[in-house]
Design a protein around this motif. Structure first.
Motif, mmCIF file in Angstrom:
data_model
loop_
_atom_site.group_PDB
_atom_site.id
_atom_site.type_symbol
_atom_site.label_atom_id
_atom_site.label_comp_id
_atom_site.label_asym_id
_atom_site.label_seq_id
_atom_site.Cartn_x
_atom_site.Cartn_y
_atom_site.Cartn_z
ATOM 1 N N SER A 8 5.530 -6.708 -4.912
ATOM 2 C CA SER A 8 6.918 -6.257 -5.000
ATOM 3 C C SER A 8 7.713 -7.012 -3.958
ATOM 4 N N SER A 9 9.013 -7.198 -4.221
ATOM 5 C CA SER A 9 9.801 -7.981 -3.277
ATOM 6 C C SER A 9 11.276 -7.618 -3.374
ATOM 7 N N LYS A 35 2.982 4.702 -4.466
ATOM 8 C CA LYS A 35 3.513 3.531 -5.168
ATOM 9 C C LYS A 35 2.644 2.303 -4.900
ATOM 10 N N MET A 36 2.179 2.139 -3.676
ATOM 11 C CA MET A 36 1.318 1.006 -3.359
ATOM 12 C C MET A 36 0.012 1.090 -4.153
ATOM 13 N N GLU A 37 -0.538 2.282 -4.280
ATOM 14 C CA GLU A 37 -1.749 2.463 -5.087
ATOM 15 C C GLU A 37 -1.495 2.035 -6.533
ATOM 16 N N ALA A 41 -3.188 -1.037 -8.651
ATOM 17 C CA ALA A 41 -3.868 -0.733 -9.915
ATOM 18 C C ALA A 41 -3.384 -1.648 -11.031
ATOM 19 N N GLU A 42 -2.102 -2.029 -10.991
ATOM 20 C CA GLU A 42 -1.554 -2.915 -12.016
ATOM 21 C C GLU A 42 -2.232 -4.276 -12.036
ATOM 22 N N ARG A 254 11.300 -7.350 -8.203
ATOM 23 C CA ARG A 254 11.632 -6.326 -7.218
ATOM 24 C C ARG A 254 10.665 -5.145 -7.237
ATOM 25 N N PHE A 255 10.164 -4.778 -8.429
ATOM 26 C CA PHE A 255 9.391 -3.539 -8.535
ATOM 27 C C PHE A 255 8.016 -3.682 -9.169
ATOM 28 N N LYS A 256 7.627 -4.863 -9.593
ATOM 29 C CA LYS A 256 6.328 -4.998 -10.242
ATOM 30 C C LYS A 256 5.647 -6.297 -9.818
#
Length: 263
Positions: A8-9, A35-37, A41-42, A254-256
């Protein structure tokens, strides 16, 4: 096999995953532990397999989940004294073995990785970027700096992966909604690199050997992924680099997670 992934960035949270010979680290953990977990996992990774978390500086979008992960999965956190001073207030009840202190600008031999934390220019207590050597490959992670000095430029040159800040478009920042004082902070020498700054730094560092470039830490207000990519792409093309053949250029989401870069 070695892997690099931007998890993420952006101003909401920042984290990078690096693996080499079974050694797995995070550089920053800027979202909640949960969220970090999910981000790990992704990409098929379990936080219990992490060997360490390395912090660039103490701002919340870089450290929010670090303490939670450390306590939940017994992971050591590596940071310099300045960053620990700012971070320790948020990371309560850490065990002594979770607290690892490195010196800026001094190599750290971490299992199968050689990691150089390099001092940068940002309004934090002792901010750093990281140059990570894994086998014969080199990764440079450089965000949250107002400018890049000659020493920094020298250390990142010749990398195979560049995770490079392209925070804002200067005109968008000037004309945007930020208060004047905040605009001065962002564009100042202890703030953030603009798209044009990023392009200039990359132009000096690249040799056109197929380098992987991730434009990172984009402002949600003063930039867009397309504007950032086009600005850097056009500048590099003007210097004769084929941005479809000589290098690979993309914007970190930003989110993935990004695609997995195998080195």
């Amino acid at each position: 096999m070695s892997k690099f992934v931007s998890l993420s960035s952006g101003s909401s949270g920042n984290s990078v995953f690096v693996e080499h010979k079974g050694v797995r680290i995070l550089v920053d953990a800027g979202f909640s532990g949960k969220k970090m977990e999910g981000l790990l996992a992704e990409i098929g990774e379990d936080p219990k397999n992490l060997d360490g978390i390395f912090l660039t500086h103490e701002h919340i979008d870089h450290v929010q989940g670090a303490g939670v992960l450390a306590k939940r999965y017994d992971i050591p956190i590596y940071a310099n004294e300045g960053t620990w001073k700012g971070f320790i207030k948020r990371a309560k009840r850490l065990k002594d073995e979770h607290i690892k202190i490195f010196k800026s600008n001094t190599f750290l031999n971490f299992k199968s990785m050689d990691i150089l934390p390099i001092s940068i220019h940002h309004d934090a207590l002792e901010p750093v970027g990281f140059v990570i050597y894994i086998g014969n490959k080199k990764i440079s992670i450089l965000t949250d700096t107002g400018f890049v000095d000659e020493r920094m430029a020298r250390e990142i040159k010749g990398s195979d992966v560049y995770y490079m800040e392209a925070n804002h478009d200067l005109e968008a920042l000037k004309m945007g909604p930020y208060p004047y004082k905040l605009k001065l902070r962002v564009m100042g020498k202890m703030g953030h690199l603009s798209n044009d700054d990023s392009a200039s730094v990359l132009a000096d560092a690249l040799v056109g050997k197929g380098e992987e470039i991730f434009l990172a830490h984009l402002s949600e207000t003063n930039n867009t992924p397309d504007l950032s990519r086009i600005t850097v792409d056009n500048y590099l093309k003007s210097l004769g680099l084929d941005t479809k053949k000589d290098i690979k250029l993309e914007v970190a989401d930003r989110f993935k997670p990004s695609r997995i870069v195998e080195l």
